[in-house]
Write a protein that holds these residues in place. Structure first.
Motif, PDB file in Angstrom:
ATOM      1  N   SER A   9       0.851  -1.208   0.000  1.00  0.00           N
ATOM      2  CA  SER A   9       0.000   0.000   0.000  1.00  0.00           C
ATOM      3  C   SER A   9       0.878   1.247   0.000  1.00  0.00           C
ATOM      4  N   GLY A  10       2.186   1.075   0.063  1.00  0.00           N
ATOM      5  CA  GLY A  10       3.117   2.210   0.054  1.00  0.00           C
ATOM      6  C   GLY A  10       3.678   2.441  -1.341  1.00  0.00           C
ATOM      7  N   GLY A  13       6.494  -0.378  -2.461  1.00  0.00           N
ATOM      8  CA  GLY A  13       5.849  -1.698  -2.482  1.00  0.00           C
ATOM      9  C   GLY A  13       4.891  -1.816  -3.652  1.00  0.00           C
ATOM     10  N   ARG A  31      -1.682  -4.449   6.127  1.00  0.00           N
ATOM     11  CA  ARG A  31      -1.439  -4.319   7.561  1.00  0.00           C
ATOM     12  C   ARG A  31      -2.399  -5.190   8.391  1.00  0.00           C
ATOM     13  N   LEU A  34      -0.793  -8.663   8.267  1.00  0.00           N
ATOM     14  CA  LEU A  34       0.554  -8.726   8.860  1.00  0.00           C
ATOM     15  C   LEU A  34       0.901  -7.339   9.380  1.00  0.00           C
ATOM     16  N   ASP A  35       0.657  -7.140  10.693  1.00  0.00           N
ATOM     17  CA  ASP A  35       0.988  -5.846  11.306  1.00  0.00           C
ATOM     18  C   ASP A  35       2.409  -5.956  11.860  1.00  0.00           C
ATOM     19  N   THR A  61       7.851   5.392   7.982  1.00  0.00           N
ATOM     20  CA  THR A  61       8.581   6.378   7.173  1.00  0.00           C
ATOM     21  C   THR A  61       8.285   7.838   7.548  1.00  0.00           C
ATOM     22  N   SER A  99      16.730   0.464   2.961  1.00  0.00           N
ATOM     23  CA  SER A  99      17.116   1.402   4.008  1.00  0.00           C
ATOM     24  C   SER A  99      17.278   2.795   3.396  1.00  0.00           C
ATOM     25  N   THR A 100      17.946   3.675   4.114  1.00  0.00           N
ATOM     26  CA  THR A 100      17.856   5.094   3.798  1.00  0.00           C
ATOM     27  C   THR A 100      19.199   5.822   3.839  1.00  0.00           C
ATOM     28  N   TYR A 130      14.301   8.269  12.961  1.00  0.00           N
ATOM     29  CA  TYR A 130      14.000   7.438  11.786  1.00  0.00           C
ATOM     30  C   TYR A 130      15.288   6.804  11.250  1.00  0.00           C
ATOM     31  N   LYS A 134      16.295   2.814  11.223  1.00  0.00           N
ATOM     32  CA  LYS A 134      16.597   2.097   9.978  1.00  0.00           C
ATOM     33  C   LYS A 134      17.998   1.478  10.026  1.00  0.00           C
ATOM     34  N   THR A 153      18.282   3.750  -0.217  1.00  0.00           N
ATOM     35  CA  THR A 153      17.852   4.677  -1.240  1.00  0.00           C
ATOM     36  C   THR A 153      17.520   6.029  -0.615  1.00  0.00           C
ATOM     37  N   SER A 154      17.062   6.990  -1.421  1.00  0.00           N
ATOM     38  CA  SER A 154      16.854   8.344  -0.879  1.00  0.00           C
ATOM     39  C   SER A 154      15.739   9.073  -1.625  1.00  0.00           C
TER      40      SER A 154
HETATM   41  N1  LIG Z   1      10.062   7.784   1.397  1.00  0.00           N
HETATM   42  C1  LIG Z   1      11.344   8.140   1.291  1.00  0.00           C
HETATM   43  O1  LIG Z   1      11.668   9.292   0.938  1.00  0.00           O
HETATM   44  C2  LIG Z   1      12.435   7.154   1.588  1.00  0.00           C
HETATM   45  C3  LIG Z   1      13.760   7.591   1.567  1.00  0.00           C
HETATM   46  C4  LIG Z   1      14.780   6.663   1.827  1.00  0.00           C
HETATM   47  C5  LIG Z   1      14.458   5.345   2.071  1.00  0.00           C
HETATM   48  N2  LIG Z   1      13.166   4.949   2.114  1.00  0.00           N
HETATM   49  C6  LIG Z   1      12.887   3.560   2.434  1.00  0.00           C
HETATM   50  O2  LIG Z   1      12.286   2.974   1.274  1.00  0.00           O
HETATM   51  C7  LIG Z   1      11.299   1.994   1.681  1.00  0.00           C
HETATM   52  C8  LIG Z   1       9.971   2.298   1.010  1.00  0.00           C
HETATM   53  O3  LIG Z   1       9.512   3.589   1.425  1.00  0.00           O
HETATM   54  P1  LIG Z   1       8.138   4.186   0.864  1.00  0.00           P
HETATM   55  O4  LIG Z   1       8.360   5.653   0.684  1.00  0.00           O
HETATM   56  O5  LIG Z   1       7.619   3.359  -0.261  1.00  0.00           O
HETATM   57  O6  LIG Z   1       7.194   3.997   2.143  1.00  0.00           O
HETATM   58  P2  LIG Z   1       5.655   4.396   2.300  1.00  0.00           P
HETATM   59  O7  LIG Z   1       5.084   4.873   0.997  1.00  0.00           O
HETATM   60  O8  LIG Z   1       5.556   5.271   3.492  1.00  0.00           O
HETATM   61  O9  LIG Z   1       4.977   2.994   2.612  1.00  0.00           O
HETATM   62  C9  LIG Z   1       5.244   2.339   3.818  1.00  0.00           C
HETATM   63  C10 LIG Z   1       4.561   0.995   3.767  1.00  0.00           C
HETATM   64  O10 LIG Z   1       4.849   0.337   5.010  1.00  0.00           O
HETATM   65  C11 LIG Z   1       3.634  -0.126   5.538  1.00  0.00           C
HETATM   66  N3  LIG Z   1       3.648  -0.178   6.997  1.00  0.00           N
HETATM   67  C12 LIG Z   1       3.998   0.790   7.863  1.00  0.00           C
HETATM   68  N4  LIG Z   1       3.793   0.373   9.123  1.00  0.00           N
HETATM   69  C13 LIG Z   1       3.317  -0.896   9.036  1.00  0.00           C
HETATM   70  C14 LIG Z   1       2.913  -1.869   9.991  1.00  0.00           C
HETATM   71  N5  LIG Z   1       2.924  -1.625  11.303  1.00  0.00           N
HETATM   72  N6  LIG Z   1       2.489  -3.073   9.545  1.00  0.00           N
HETATM   73  C15 LIG Z   1       2.430  -3.345   8.214  1.00  0.00           C
HETATM   74  N7  LIG Z   1       2.779  -2.459   7.266  1.00  0.00           N
HETATM   75  C16 LIG Z   1       3.220  -1.254   7.681  1.00  0.00           C
HETATM   76  C17 LIG Z   1       2.590   0.881   5.078  1.00  0.00           C
HETATM   77  O11 LIG Z   1       1.309   0.322   5.220  1.00  0.00           O
HETATM   78  P3  LIG Z   1       0.005   1.228   5.552  1.00  0.00           P
HETATM   79  O12 LIG Z   1      -0.466   1.727   4.210  1.00  0.00           O
HETATM   80  O13 LIG Z   1      -0.917   0.288   6.202  1.00  0.00           O
HETATM   81  O14 LIG Z   1       0.467   2.345   6.444  1.00  0.00           O
HETATM   82  C18 LIG Z   1       3.033   1.086   3.638  1.00  0.00           C
HETATM   83  O15 LIG Z   1       2.564   0.053   2.829  1.00  0.00           O
HETATM   84  C19 LIG Z   1      11.286   2.042   3.203  1.00  0.00           C
HETATM   85  O16 LIG Z   1      12.140   1.044   3.715  1.00  0.00           O
HETATM   86  C20 LIG Z   1      11.866   3.396   3.554  1.00  0.00           C
HETATM   87  O17 LIG Z   1      12.482   3.419   4.832  1.00  0.00           O
HETATM   88  C21 LIG Z   1      12.147   5.820   1.855  1.00  0.00           C
END
Ligand SMILES: NC(=O)c1ccc[n+]([C@@H]2O[C@H](COP(=O)([O-])OP(=O)(O)OC[C@H]3O[C@@H](n4cnc5c(N)ncnc54)[C@H](OP(=O)(O)O)[C@@H]3O)[C@@H](O)[C@H]2O)c1
Length: 313
Positions: A9-10, A13, A31, A34-35, A61, A99-100, A130, A134, A153-154
């Motif tokens: 849902s993110g 993903g 979620r 699998l929470d 995040t 990771s980040t 955060y 990570k 990634t970033s």
């Molecule tokens: N966003 C950035 O700028 C950034 C930068 C560097 C690295 N990253 C890394 O890249 C990866 C992907 O990031 P993204 O931006 O795609 O993240 P995102 O859009 O915020 O999505 C996070 C996902 O994690 C799920 N999640 C969070 N808490 C949860 C829980 N308790 N149980 C089950 N699912 C849960 C969310 O589900 P819900 O929809 O249910 O909340 C959502 O599907 C992450 O590892 C992040 O740390 C991101």
């Protein structure tokens, strides 16, 4: 191949689910099933779904919110990956974890006017909860001894979800002037670029004669972003210019001014330089690393063609 893919849902993903749809059977728990904050439920879930590979983009995040929800951030970003990794080890399967850039403190300076990028060997010193959570997740995966790839990634964005690109497109329609931080440097990463890179790497794994040897030769931490560096202000200028050219924004366009981070205080401190060196990724996988601005244009072109398709329905 049965792939357990979290966080669909993110942003990332969702893109991975699309990119890997013909790759095997994808198990994509939401979620409710699998929470990741319910730590006791994770191992039984994996044992019951019996994957051949785990891909884990799900994470906590919310960078600023993590400052006041540190326990939850650690639970999801450090303890949950620890359990996933231990299960991967027990089942003898691989884990792809994300990771980040925020694991670094951003204090690296410039050389010949260019930002000096961080390599995988550089010392991590996160400035915020955060980033620290990570980093703890990365360490847990490595220490578990499971076959793993960790992609740092970033500045992740896509045409979906909560991200800087969509925020700028919204603000550009609402405001005549935008003040954007211009002293934090890094690389915007579209989920399209990231998921295509992961797909290319998985194809290499699939073609390997002995997967165990492939994992042994390739496992580790990698920096994965497009090439080139920018700052948030310049990134927003490119977003607005390209979006206008593609008909996603109409004149009058807002003026965009650079401001220092000190003029935009946030609960979580961010690194000033989080540029990542991708040499190890190129050397180990030989994949094409697209420039960040071209990746941005591809994302906006997709958005423009979807808008056109919607208008023609
Ligand atoms: N966003 C950035 O700028 C950034 C930068 C560097 C690295 N990253 C890394 O890249 C990866 C992907 O990031 P993204 O931006 O795609 O993240 P995102 O859009 O915020 O999505 C996070 C996902 O994690 C799920 N999640 C969070 N808490 C949860 C829980 N308790 N149980 C089950 N699912 C849960 C969310 O589900 P819900 O929809 O249910 O909340 C959502 O599907 C992450 O590892 C992040 O740390 C991101």
């Amino acid at each position: 191949m049965r792939i357990l893919l979290t966080g669909t849902s993110g942003q990332l993903g969702r893109s991975l689910a699309k990119a890997l749809s013909d790759f095997g059977e994808l198990i994509t728990p939401q979620r409710a099933e699998l929470d990741l904050s319910d730590l006791a439920s994770i191992a039984p879930y994996i044992q019951q779904c019996k994957p051949d590979l785990i891909i884990h983009p799900a994470a906590y995040t919310a960078v600023d919110q993590a400052e006041r929800e540190s326990e939850l951030a650690y639970s999801i970003n450090a303890e949950a990956p620890d359990i996933l990794a231990q299960e991967a080890k027990r089942l003898g399967i691989g884990l792809i974890h994300f990771s980040t850039d925020y694991v670094f403190d951003g204090s690296k300076g410039t050389a010949n006017g260019e930002r000096i990028p961080y390599s995988e060997e550089d010392i991590c010193a996160p400035l915020n909860v955060y980033g620290a959570s990570k980093l703890a997740g990365e360490q847990a995966v490595v220490n578990s001894g499971c076959a793993h790839l960790i992609f740092r990634t970033s500045w992740v964005y896509s045409d979906f979800g909560k991200n800087f690109l969509l925020t700028i497109l919204r603000l550009a329609k609402e405001k005549t002037e935008l003040n954007i931080v211009n002293d934090q440097w890094g690389t915007p990463s579209s989920t399209l670029f990231l998921s295509n890179a992961v797909k290319q790497i998985l194809l290499q794994l699939q073609q390997a004669e002995t997967p165990a040897t492939w994992w042994q030769a390739h496992q580790g931490i990698y920096h994965l972003t497009p090439s080139g560096f920018t700052n948030w202000c310049e990134f927003s200028q490119h977003i607005v210019t390209h979006a206008a050219q593609l008909g996603l924004l109409n004149a009058p366009l807002p003026t965009i001014q650079g401001i220092p981070s000190s003029a935009y205080p946030t609960p979580a401190q961010r690194p000033q330089n989080s540029c990542l060196d991708k040499t190890k990724l190129s050397q180990n996988f030989g994949i094409d690393i697209q420039n960040w601005d071209l990746a941005l244009q591809s994302c906006l072109q997709n958005m423009a063609s979807l808008k056109l398709a919607d208008a023609n329905v």
